[in-house]
Design an enzyme around this catalytic site. Structure first.
Site, PDB file in Angstrom:
ATOM      1  CB  CYS A  82      -0.901  -0.015   1.228  1.00  0.00           C
ATOM      2  SG  CYS A  82      -2.002   1.402   1.336  1.00  0.00           S
ATOM      3  CG  HIS A 125      -5.500  -2.353  -1.888  1.00  0.00           C
ATOM      4  ND1 HIS A 125      -4.664  -2.956  -0.986  1.00  0.00           N
ATOM      5  CD2 HIS A 125      -5.188  -1.026  -1.858  1.00  0.00           C
ATOM      6  CE1 HIS A 125      -3.877  -2.037  -0.427  1.00  0.00           C
ATOM      7  NE2 HIS A 125      -4.188  -0.853  -0.943  1.00  0.00           N
ATOM      8  CD  GLU A 126      -6.325   1.420  -4.497  1.00  0.00           C
ATOM      9  OE1 GLU A 126      -6.493   2.352  -3.676  1.00  0.00           O
ATOM     10  OE2 GLU A 126      -5.238   0.843  -4.617  1.00  0.00           O
ATOM     11  CG  HIS A 129      -7.370   2.580   0.655  1.00  0.00           C
ATOM     12  ND1 HIS A 129      -6.682   2.887   1.808  1.00  0.00           N
ATOM     13  CD2 HIS A 129      -6.487   1.935  -0.144  1.00  0.00           C
ATOM     14  CE1 HIS A 129      -5.443   2.448   1.715  1.00  0.00           C
ATOM     15  NE2 HIS A 129      -5.296   1.860   0.539  1.00  0.00           N
TER      16      HIS A 129
END
Length: 158
Positions: A82, A125-126, A129
């Site tokens: 990250c 993953h994004e 966030h």
């Protein structure tokens, strides 16, 4: 614009929807793609630049208000890093295929399926966030001793 580092509070916040595609949104998305490329990232989410909105970028995608509409049953464990937690790579379990629905910068609603497991992993993953979730939260159980050591040694903060 710069990348916000863990443990900044904005990385743990749930992001608000983008209400309107404005020139500012388009400009910031372009800046995010340039910043991601500068640091060799594969994706970058708005909270990673201190912007609390539901938007992420990859090399060839800007996803505004993205959401998963389908995900495969198949899971895989792969290493993830990250940009907001540099030098840390952890094994994370994730879906191998997903379908996203998002709004493009043209204001069109788009549905797209990941073409590879790697692409699915980047998108997920994004998306994490945007909900304040980090790889530190998703690391597989075998990584827990390493995480404890990193916290204890002050390499990463809680």
């Amino acid at each position: 614009m710069h990348i916000i580092m863990h443990p900044a509070d904005c990385l743990r916040a749930k992001c608000d929807p983008v209400e309107e595609i404005t020139d500012e949104v388009i400009e910031k998305a372009g800046e995010m793609q340039a910043l991601m490329g500068k640091y060799g990232g594969q994706g970058l989410a708005a909270p990673q630049v201190g912007w609390n909105v539901r938007l992420f970028v990859t090399e060839n995608l800007v996803a505004v208000n993205p959401r998963v509409v389908w995900k495969s049953r198949e899971l895989a464990i792969e290493p993830e890093g990250c940009l907001s937690i540099p030098s840390i790579v952890l094994n994370v379990r994730g879906r191998t295929r997903v379908e996203l629905e998002y709004t493009s910068l043209d204001g069109e609603v788009v549905k797209v399926k990941s073409s590879t497991p790697r692409e699915a992993r980047i998108w997920l993953h994004e998306l994490d966030h945007l909900d304040g979730v980090l790889i530190l939260d998703k690391a597989i159980a075998a990584e827990r001793p390493l995480l404890k050591k990193l916290y204890r040694d002050g390499i990463i903060a809680r």
